[in-house]
Design a protein around this motif. Structure first.
Motif, short mmCIF file in Angstrom:
data_model
loop_
_atom_site.label_atom_id
_atom_site.label_comp_id
_atom_site.label_asym_id
_atom_site.label_seq_id
_atom_site.Cartn_x
_atom_site.Cartn_y
_atom_site.Cartn_z
N GLU A 1 33.43 -30.96 41.86
CA GLU A 1 33.41 -29.70 42.62
C GLU A 1 33.81 -29.94 44.07
O GLU A 1 33.54 -29.11 44.94
CB GLU A 1 32.01 -29.08 42.55
N ASP A 2 34.46 -31.07 44.35
CA ASP A 2 34.92 -31.37 45.70
C ASP A 2 35.92 -30.32 46.17
O ASP A 2 36.70 -29.78 45.37
CB ASP A 2 35.58 -32.75 45.75
N GLY A 3 35.92 -30.06 47.46
CA GLY A 3 36.87 -29.12 48.04
C GLY A 3 38.25 -29.72 48.20
O GLY A 3 38.44 -30.94 48.09
N VAL A 4 39.21 -28.86 48.50
CA VAL A 4 40.61 -29.29 48.62
C VAL A 4 40.77 -30.33 49.73
O VAL A 4 41.47 -31.34 49.55
CB VAL A 4 41.52 -28.08 48.88
N LYS A 5 40.11 -30.13 50.86
CA LYS A 5 40.23 -31.07 51.97
C LYS A 5 39.71 -32.45 51.59
O LYS A 5 40.33 -33.48 51.88
CB LYS A 5 39.46 -30.53 53.18
N GLU A 6 38.57 -32.48 50.89
CA GLU A 6 37.98 -33.76 50.49
C GLU A 6 38.85 -34.46 49.45
O GLU A 6 39.05 -35.68 49.51
CB GLU A 6 36.58 -33.52 49.92
N ILE A 7 39.40 -33.70 48.50
CA ILE A 7 40.26 -34.29 47.48
C ILE A 7 41.55 -34.82 48.10
O ILE A 7 42.08 -35.86 47.69
CB ILE A 7 40.55 -33.26 46.37
N ALA A 8 42.07 -34.10 49.10
CA ALA A 8 43.27 -34.57 49.79
C ALA A 8 43.06 -35.97 50.36
O ALA A 8 43.90 -36.86 50.20
CB ALA A 8 43.66 -33.60 50.90
N VAL A 9 41.91 -36.18 50.99
CA VAL A 9 41.60 -37.48 51.58
C VAL A 9 41.40 -38.53 50.49
O VAL A 9 41.95 -39.63 50.56
CB VAL A 9 40.34 -37.39 52.46
N LYS A 10 40.64 -38.18 49.46
CA LYS A 10 40.33 -39.14 48.40
C LYS A 10 41.56 -39.54 47.60
O LYS A 10 41.60 -40.63 47.02
CB LYS A 10 39.28 -38.56 47.46
#
Length: 307
Positions: free
Chosen positions: A252-261
């Protein structure tokens, strides 16, 4: 001699099973016209009848009725039959990383060790060599074919047993992966593909990848383009988007967090590349995935969906 190109054939693996099966009449055919290719996941093949040679890079290994082939992700291979009649194969494509993490959710490091062993070597189990492995793979195919009640749970248990059996057999097999890749001229590029797979979340500089392949930057770009028919940067973006799709599906990570990961330097860069490759924004993709409507697109000339 004209250099043979390699195709990247990508499979989108569903989250509820971590595998797909290629079954039925489509796989009763004459084998030998397919190009050298590799996949984004583990391939396990079973030959019901036929004979020929499996090419691991340019090294040929004889196959025959009842054999099982184990092809790790990022490993160039193709099949060429030697008899006249059509051969019959069926295949499992497995997201082994996700499957093992789910199977050993309390021990992620152990799951990583198992996955690395499982994807460490290309090899062939001759027919009759291991009756238990042959029984397991045929039972999985029948469960996937019939889809009786609770079949997913049955497949999950049998697949775990099959993968552990293969991991046990890896120690007894000859390490063909590095030998065949080096012989075929793909060794340096294969090392880079594996490095990208392990470090996609980090900054990947061309000079570092070139150094890993023991080439100048210009030679590395040319060699990569020749083998893959796509540029290194485009391939890196593809891997990152693939990892982002998995995160969108499973967290359920947000788009910003997934972008970094997933290794993108900014959210804007992530969204732009994601939409370029899938045709959807990350949020649109996540919504479509929940509704069962996602359809991986044919990314470029040699990144092919499916077989």
């Amino acid at each position: 001699m004209k250099k043979e190109k390699v195709e990247f054939r990508y499979y989108e693996i569903p989250s509820d099973m971590s595998m797909i099966a290629l079954l039925g009449q489509d796989w009763i055919q004459r084998y030998g016209n397919d190009a050298m290719h590799f996949h984004n996941c583990l391939e396990i093949g079973y030959c019901y009848y036929g004979q020929g040679k499996m090419y691991f890079g340019q090294r040929a290994v004889d196959y025959g009725t009842g054999c099982i082939t184990v092809i790790p992700k990022n490993s160039p291979h193709h099949t060429k039959q030697t008899n006249e009649e059509p051969n019959r194969w069926e295949y499992l494509f497995v997201d082994s990383e996700t499957f093992l993490q789910n199977a050993y959710h309390g021990a992620p490091k152990y799951a990583n060790v198992l996955d690395r062993r499982l994807n460490g070597k290309m090899f062939l189990i001759p027919g009759g060599r291991d009756s238990e492995a042959e029984m397991l793979i045929r039972l999985i195919f029948e469960e996937m074919r019939n889809k009786d009640r609770l079949y997913k749970h049955c497949v999950e248990g049998m697949l775990k047993a099959l993968l552990l059996k293969i991991i046990r057999l890896v120690g007894d097999s000859k390490d063909l992966a590095k030998e065949s890749a080096a012989a075929s001229g793909y060794g340096a590029i294969l090392d880079v593909l594996n490095y990208i797979e392990d470090h996609y979340m980090e900054e990947l500089r061309m000079e570092d990848l070139a150094r890993l392949s023991h080439m100048s930057i210009s030679n590395f770009r040319r060699k990569f383009q020749s083998c893959m028919n796509t540029a290194p940067a485009e391939y890196i973006n593809l891997v990152r988007v693939e990892k982002a799709c998995k995160m969108l599906r499973m967290t359920e990570d947000g788009v910003k967090e997934i972008a970094v990961k997933s290794g993108f330097c900014t959210t804007e860069t992530f969204i732009r590349n994601f939409k370029k490759l899938t045709g959807l924004s990350p949020l649109q993709w996540k919504k479509a995935e929940k509704q069962g409507e996602t359809n991986l697109q044919n990314y470029n000339v040699t990144v092919l969906k499916g077989w």
